[in-house]
Design an enzyme around this catalytic site. Structure first.
Site, PDB file in Angstrom:
ATOM      1  N   LYS A   1       2.245   2.229  -5.057  1.00 28.34           N
ATOM      2  CA  LYS A   1       3.047   1.772  -6.211  1.00 28.34           C
ATOM      3  C   LYS A   1       2.316   1.972  -7.531  1.00 28.34           C
ATOM      4  O   LYS A   1       2.927   2.295  -8.540  1.00 28.34           O
ATOM      5  CB  LYS A   1       3.384   0.275  -6.066  1.00 28.34           C
ATOM      6  CG  LYS A   1       4.302  -0.037  -4.914  1.00 28.34           C
ATOM      7  CD  LYS A   1       4.553  -1.523  -4.805  1.00 28.34           C
ATOM      8  CE  LYS A   1       3.350  -2.324  -4.387  1.00 28.34           C
ATOM      9  NZ  LYS A   1       2.854  -2.064  -3.035  1.00 28.34           N
TER      10      LYS A   1
ATOM     11  N   GLN B   1       2.383  -5.919  -3.097  1.00 28.52           N
ATOM     12  CA  GLN B   1       2.713  -5.964  -1.668  1.00 28.52           C
ATOM     13  C   GLN B   1       4.031  -5.206  -1.412  1.00 28.52           C
ATOM     14  O   GLN B   1       4.303  -4.256  -2.117  1.00 28.52           O
ATOM     15  CB  GLN B   1       2.782  -7.410  -1.139  1.00 28.52           C
ATOM     16  CG  GLN B   1       1.418  -8.108  -1.103  1.00 28.52           C
ATOM     17  CD  GLN B   1       1.023  -8.712  -2.428  1.00 28.52           C
ATOM     18  OE1 GLN B   1       1.789  -9.399  -3.069  1.00 28.52           O
ATOM     19  NE2 GLN B   1      -0.188  -8.462  -2.856  1.00 28.52           N
TER      20      GLN B   1
ATOM     21  N   ASP C   1       0.809  -1.225   0.000  1.00 31.57           N
ATOM     22  CA  ASP C   1       0.000   0.000   0.000  1.00 31.57           C
ATOM     23  C   ASP C   1       0.839   1.271   0.000  1.00 31.57           C
ATOM     24  O   ASP C   1       0.422   2.292   0.539  1.00 31.57           O
ATOM     25  CB  ASP C   1      -0.955   0.051   1.218  1.00 31.57           C
ATOM     26  CG  ASP C   1      -1.839  -1.168   1.282  1.00 31.57           C
ATOM     27  OD1 ASP C   1      -2.253  -1.654   0.217  1.00 31.57           O
ATOM     28  OD2 ASP C   1      -2.114  -1.635   2.404  1.00 31.57           O
TER      29      ASP C   1
ATOM     30  N   GLY D   1      -4.101  -4.172  -4.742  1.00 29.99           N
ATOM     31  CA  GLY D   1      -5.148  -3.262  -5.207  1.00 29.99           C
ATOM     32  C   GLY D   1      -4.494  -1.953  -5.568  1.00 29.99           C
ATOM     33  O   GLY D   1      -3.836  -1.349  -4.730  1.00 29.99           O
ATOM     34  N   HIS D   2      -4.594  -1.576  -6.817  1.00 31.27           N
ATOM     35  CA  HIS D   2      -3.978  -0.329  -7.240  1.00 31.27           C
ATOM     36  C   HIS D   2      -5.056   0.685  -7.608  1.00 31.27           C
ATOM     37  O   HIS D   2      -5.859   0.430  -8.485  1.00 31.27           O
ATOM     38  CB  HIS D   2      -3.071  -0.567  -8.453  1.00 31.27           C
ATOM     39  CG  HIS D   2      -1.832  -1.325  -8.100  1.00 31.27           C
ATOM     40  ND1 HIS D   2      -1.096  -2.014  -9.029  1.00 31.27           N
ATOM     41  CD2 HIS D   2      -1.211  -1.483  -6.929  1.00 31.27           C
ATOM     42  CE1 HIS D   2      -0.064  -2.569  -8.416  1.00 31.27           C
ATOM     43  NE2 HIS D   2      -0.115  -2.263  -7.147  1.00 31.27           N
TER      44      HIS D   2
HETATM   45  P1  IMP Z   1      -2.648 -12.593   1.691  1.00 34.50           P
HETATM   46  O1  IMP Z   1      -1.648 -12.068   0.725  1.00 34.50           O
HETATM   47  O2  IMP Z   1      -4.066 -12.322   1.301  1.00 34.50           O
HETATM   48  O3  IMP Z   1      -2.412 -14.016   2.053  1.00 34.50           O
HETATM   49  O4  IMP Z   1      -2.448 -11.772   3.077  1.00 34.50           O
HETATM   50  C1  IMP Z   1      -1.270 -11.895   3.864  1.00 34.50           C
HETATM   51  C2  IMP Z   1      -0.886 -10.556   4.482  1.00 34.50           C
HETATM   52  O5  IMP Z   1      -0.459  -9.679   3.454  1.00 34.50           O
HETATM   53  C3  IMP Z   1      -2.021  -9.832   5.208  1.00 34.50           C
HETATM   54  O6  IMP Z   1      -1.490  -9.114   6.287  1.00 34.50           O
HETATM   55  C4  IMP Z   1      -2.539  -8.872   4.159  1.00 34.50           C
HETATM   56  O7  IMP Z   1      -3.197  -7.760   4.733  1.00 34.50           O
HETATM   57  C5  IMP Z   1      -1.246  -8.485   3.481  1.00 34.50           C
HETATM   58  N1  IMP Z   1      -1.436  -8.046   2.102  1.00 34.50           N
HETATM   59  C6  IMP Z   1      -1.646  -8.822   1.014  1.00 34.50           C
HETATM   60  N2  IMP Z   1      -1.735  -8.071  -0.089  1.00 34.50           N
HETATM   61  C7  IMP Z   1      -1.553  -6.807   0.302  1.00 34.50           C
HETATM   62  C8  IMP Z   1      -1.487  -5.562  -0.403  1.00 34.50           C
HETATM   63  O8  IMP Z   1      -1.593  -5.468  -1.619  1.00 34.50           O
HETATM   64  N3  IMP Z   1      -1.273  -4.458   0.348  1.00 34.50           N
HETATM   65  C9  IMP Z   1      -1.096  -4.516   1.697  1.00 34.50           C
HETATM   66  N4  IMP Z   1      -1.133  -5.647   2.392  1.00 34.50           N
HETATM   67  C10 IMP Z   1      -1.355  -6.787   1.693  1.00 34.50           C
END
Ligand code: IMP
Length: 429
Positions: A17, A225, A14, A41-42
């Site tokens: 990017k 991420q 977040d 999510g962009h």
């Molecule tokens: P997962 O990727 O859905 O398995 O989530 C694992 C961890 O990564 C959690 O803490 C999510 O909130 C975090 N996470 C996954 N994708 C994002 C992202 O795009 N932005 C911020 N946090 C993310």
């Protein structure tokens, strides 16, 4: 622009990017994703119109770019087709030719999403995932029982693999988690239809990338991420299930990156985190609320409020070291306007000792106390400023402070959500 730019988040995701990718992609011929899935999510704002993309690289909004989704990405095909539809409705041209979906991508299917949600509904071991089935799909990939995009076009093979999978998944869903099982026939007919719709996008991405690199095409690699969510180098186990480091760009697309590649790390001018896990500079007070409200810190994928805190340069320096990044883009500095004094974490205290890096275990990381330096803030809004020279002096000092502490160079500054709210600092420093 060099032949390629790799953009990586340096905090817990977040960082903004999408906006930086969008800036660079005006001169890119290919924008490529190499890890993660629709957990990302962009949010993009172009001419006042907001578009949120989760899987398709944000470069798709530039009509001349091809957008590659490499084998390192886990793909929820339903989600992909929904995004295609939204783009089609918005008049984005030539999607079948411009979207390159690797035939080697692993699929996120219904049982992955059910398992992710079922695990997250239990207290023990909760990670705070996005419940998009990311972890379960990567687990299946490592366990060599995953379904891949190419399997959709081989009905017999698909059926055999599915049968073996469902036996185990349905046992888990029904008997262990107490949720409804997945019906084999319904599943097959649903994914048969999905396969037909997906076909025009499916390509040999590794080959297309290798050819494009050899032809000297300009490429932008879009990380999802952030480094602190990397499966090995993040705050394990509160991480995502893929590698978020720049080295994944080559692996996740099946082609080496060009020699002339610029690696850019994106950091927010403060820190945020969604989901569970250690967060040393978290602010659970009025300042945290202020950052959340002013910075609109609510997840683009799940809508969850993000945890907010001061800039943590210990975490940033660690992330820069493990990723080898020396160039930065700073986002959301405009959110800090109007705060008289800013705190920046430059070291941690752990059990009475001062440390300057991130401990590996969550137990220590949960106990570290941030050591702050206080720096003067700036009152002036930044959103209308387009030139470095016109920036408030205290903000320039804040940037210098980040550069001195991290040893990295700030290349780019984003001062708002809009495409035009960017200051390219290359000439300024
Ligand atoms: P997962 O990727 O859905 O398995 O989530 C694992 C961890 O990564 C959690 O803490 C999510 O909130 C975090 N996470 C996954 N994708 C994002 C992202 O795009 N932005 C911020 N946090 C993310």
């Amino acid at each position: 622009m060099p032949q390629a730019v790799v953009i990586i988040g340096v905090q817990w995701g977040d960082e903004g990017k999408g906006k930086i990718v969008d800036y660079y992609s005006s001169s890119a011929e290919i924008v490529a994703r190499f890890q993660g899935g629709n957990n990302a999510g962009h949010t993009l704002v172009v001419e006042g119109k907001q578009t949120i993309l989760h899987l398709i690289p944000s470069g798709i909004l530039h009509p001349h770019t091809a957008c590659a989704i490499g084998s390192g990405v886990v793909v929820d095909p339903e989600n992909l087709l929904k995004e295609v539809e939204v783009l089609r409705q918005a008049g984005v041209p030539d999607l079948e030719n411009r979207i390159w979906l690797s035939d080697r991508c692993h699929l996120i299917v219904d049982y992955h999403k059910h398992l992710d949600a079922a695990r997250e509904s239990r207290k023990a071991g909760k990670i705070g995932t996005t419940k998009r089935g990311i972890g379960p799909a990567y687990e299946d990939r490592a366990a060599r029982r995953g379904l891949r995009v190419s399997d959709l076009f081989h009905e017999k093979l698909f059926e055999e693999r599915l049968k073996a999978n469902l036996e185990e998944k349905n046992f888990l869903l029904e008997k262990y988690y107490g949720v409804p099982p997945v019906n084999m026939e319904e599943f097959q007919s649903k994914y048969r239809e999905i396969g037909k719709k997906l076909k025009p996008f499916v390509k040999d991405v590794s080959r297309l990338m290798a050819d494009s690199i050899a032809e000297g095409k300009k490429i932008l690699y879009e990380g999802a991420q952030g480094v602190l969510l990397d499966m090995d180098y993040g705050t394990y186990p509160y991480v995502t299930s893929s590698h978020t480091l720049p080295s994944q760009a080559a692996l996740g697309l099946g082609a080496r990156v060009p020699v002339d590649t610029l690696f850019v790390g994106v950091i927010k001018a403060y820190s945020t985190r969604v989901g569970e896990g250690p967060f040393p500079t978290e602010l659970k007070d009025a300042m945290g609320d202020r950052l959340r409200e002013t910075g609109h810190e609510f997840g683009a994928t799940t809508g969850r409020p993000r945890r907010c805190g001061w800039l943590d340069l210990v975490a940033v320096k660690y992330a820069l070291r493990v990723s080898g990044i020396k160039n930065l883009a700073i986002t959301k500095s405009d959110v800090l306007s109007g705060i008289s004094e800013l705190k920046v974490c430059t070291a941690y205290e752990l059990d009475g000792k001062t440390i300057d890096t991130l401990p590996a275990d969550t137990d220590s990381l949960n106990r570290v106390k941030p050591i702050y330096e206080t720096v003067p803030g700036w009152q002036e809004p930044l959103t209308e400023i387009r030139k470095y020279d016109e920036l408030p002096q205290n903000f320039k000092n804040y940037l210098k402070f980040i550069e001195t502490q991290t040893g990295a160079r700030i290349n780019l500054l984003s001062t708002g959500a809009g495409r035009e709210q960017v200051i390219d600092l290359k000439k300024a420093f």
